[in-house]
Design a protein around this motif. Sequence first.
Motif, PDB file in Angstrom:
ATOM      1  N   LEU A   1     -16.434  -1.380   1.464  1.00 35.89           N
ATOM      2  CA  LEU A   1     -17.029  -1.073   0.168  1.00 35.89           C
ATOM      3  C   LEU A   1     -16.543  -2.029  -0.922  1.00 35.89           C
ATOM      4  CD1 LEU A   1     -17.008   2.830   0.215  1.00 35.89           C
ATOM      5  CD2 LEU A   1     -19.013   1.387  -0.140  1.00 35.89           C
ATOM      6  N   GLY A   2     -15.586  -2.897  -0.577  1.00 38.68           N
ATOM      7  CA  GLY A   2     -15.139  -3.908  -1.515  1.00 38.68           C
ATOM      8  C   GLY A   2     -13.945  -3.532  -2.355  1.00 38.68           C
ATOM      9  N   ALA A   3     -13.121  -2.584  -1.892  1.00 45.81           N
ATOM     10  CA  ALA A   3     -11.968  -2.160  -2.678  1.00 45.81           C
ATOM     11  C   ALA A   3     -10.977  -3.301  -2.869  1.00 45.81           C
ATOM     12  CB  ALA A   3     -11.278  -0.977  -2.010  1.00 45.81           C
ATOM     13  N   ARG A   4     -10.597  -3.554  -4.112  1.00 40.42           N
ATOM     14  CA  ARG A   4      -9.516  -4.493  -4.441  1.00 40.42           C
ATOM     15  C   ARG A   4      -8.215  -3.747  -4.668  1.00 40.42           C
ATOM     16  NH1 ARG A   4     -11.164  -7.137  -9.680  1.00 40.42           N
ATOM     17  NH2 ARG A   4     -11.830  -5.017 -10.144  1.00 40.42           N
ATOM     18  N   ILE A   5      -8.340  -2.523  -5.161  1.00 44.81           N
ATOM     19  CA  ILE A   5      -7.204  -1.622  -5.328  1.00 44.81           C
ATOM     20  C   ILE A   5      -7.337  -0.550  -4.262  1.00 44.81           C
ATOM     21  CG2 ILE A   5      -6.089   0.047  -6.859  1.00 44.81           C
ATOM     22  CD1 ILE A   5      -7.291  -1.591  -9.221  1.00 44.81           C
ATOM     23  N   VAL A   6      -6.380  -0.504  -3.331  1.00 44.78           N
ATOM     24  CA  VAL A   6      -6.460   0.395  -2.181  1.00 44.78           C
ATOM     25  C   VAL A   6      -5.363   1.445  -2.307  1.00 44.78           C
ATOM     26  CG1 VAL A   6      -6.396   0.570   0.328  1.00 44.78           C
ATOM     27  CG2 VAL A   6      -7.389  -1.462  -0.748  1.00 44.78           C
ATOM     28  N   ILE A   7      -5.769   2.704  -2.301  1.00 47.23           N
ATOM     29  CA  ILE A   7      -4.839   3.827  -2.421  1.00 47.23           C
ATOM     30  C   ILE A   7      -4.803   4.563  -1.092  1.00 47.23           C
ATOM     31  CG2 ILE A   7      -4.320   5.962  -3.669  1.00 47.23           C
ATOM     32  CD1 ILE A   7      -6.103   4.740  -5.968  1.00 47.23           C
ATOM     33  N   LEU A   8      -3.632   4.658  -0.502  1.00 47.76           N
ATOM     34  CA  LEU A   8      -3.453   5.297   0.804  1.00 47.76           C
ATOM     35  C   LEU A   8      -2.622   6.556   0.617  1.00 47.76           C
ATOM     36  CD1 LEU A   8      -2.621   2.092   2.896  1.00 47.76           C
ATOM     37  CD2 LEU A   8      -4.837   3.225   2.666  1.00 47.76           C
TER      38      LEU A   8
END
Length: 521
Positions: free
Chosen positions: A177-184
Amino acid sequence: MPNDDGAMMAGAAASMAGRAPGGQAPALVLKDISKAFDGKPALTGAGFELRWGEVHALVGENGAGKSTLMNVATGVYAADSGSQSVDGSPVLLRGPADATAAGLGMVHQHFRLVARFTVAENVALALGSRVGSVSEAARLVAAKGAEIGLGVDPGAVIADLSIAERQRAEILKVLLLGARIVILDEPTAVLTEGEADALLSFTRQLAAQGHAVVLITHKLREVAARADRVTVMRQGRTVLAGIATGSLDIDTIAAHAVGEDLAHIERPQTVAGAERLAIRDLKVGRPGGGMAVDGLTLTLRAGEILGLAGVGGNGQQELVDCLQAMVRPASGRIVLEGQDIAPLSPRARRRLGLRIIPSDRFATGMVREMSIAANLALTGIGEGRFGGPLWLRSDRMRAAAQAAIARFDIHGATPARAAALLSGGNAQKVLIARELDDGLRVLIAHSPARGLDVKATAAVHGFIRAAVEQGAACLIISEDLEEVLTLSHRVAVMNRGRIAGEMPAADATPERLASLMVGHA
């Protein structure tokens, strides 16, 4: 995905990879965020700052507000007050779609996947018009999986995948989806040690490429080993903001998270009593053929905890399913205090004192949408504890729930509140409060502290120890060696559906167990 869109995403990734974290606007800033549910504050003036090119750990006990804060960041919740900016520009998110457009993606503990769809179909659904067909989505999934080392079969149906494989599918979807900021959110809670190490190495890879990664975790060793900075939350507030991990030790982080020094819990000094549960030459088939449990034999005794270690996928889940009467054994015996319970129903097994804490509390243990009082009463309704079959005594249910909430210190709980609104640790306490009742004789606990913070883990372990000290027999099944070694009097290793070795806990070193787990001993 059409070629133009693919080129656009690749160009954006290349642009991000060229950015350096120093001297530029932060990737994400949340300032003075407050949020309440039903008048109860979940966040009070909370703040968070994430930089490009870093892995930033967000820690705190269950109910501290970590996931809530990141749900605000990704548009799942609207903040009651406060502000947010992405890459230096103020943003007002009207929902998750706005967050996706701004380059934010979150992998939740409870995955956002359609169980009856394939991996490729889930990705195609998420990408919408940006993908031309399911087959094109399958190609993207395969390519991205190979690129990041988290491969999963694009044609596999989600319902048929393991929890770890579902997580991989969710991560792939977010990245595509193009996430640049990834929250896990607790990404390693469902992974084996090797899988967790690979995933955490992947977070470092993302950061090195210029992405920004938020790692919500309760495993403080992961914070020390993998994160650049750490932010600690407690009771909905930020109590330690963006401190370099190199300047803190694990004890200091834990002290900030719980607001007190954690007392060391001594291993219970009990003597094993009479045999409670005997499993003899048990065989349980796999849905696709073959044996998941293949001739397993073990014994549980009163006043003793047997820890069952092993790499995930070696028959542990099928063993629990069989003990819970969700599947029937192909052969073998399950003898509870002299009675073969293999042919019996779940209710009949429960009447004999068998209790189960499943690995996924909401999949087979509780109902998310039901109230806490109803979840606590689920197993007692059939026994007439809350009235007859035509008329339930809601007053009795409320009173029993209130007593359990107080006894097990379930924060944020009221009898009428939906179970889904509780933090993971407090939801687990609800399940434990129901299972550790007066009729308990044998407890089967599958990863009872999975995804829980330090304090909640200590509480859960304490409840289990207390039950065993009062005479229950307990089988702890866990892929977390620390949990097994901390709790157990005896330790066994499960490999390829069999017991590969068994020993007193005093003789069980991590190295010896690891050798049995991979089949070298």
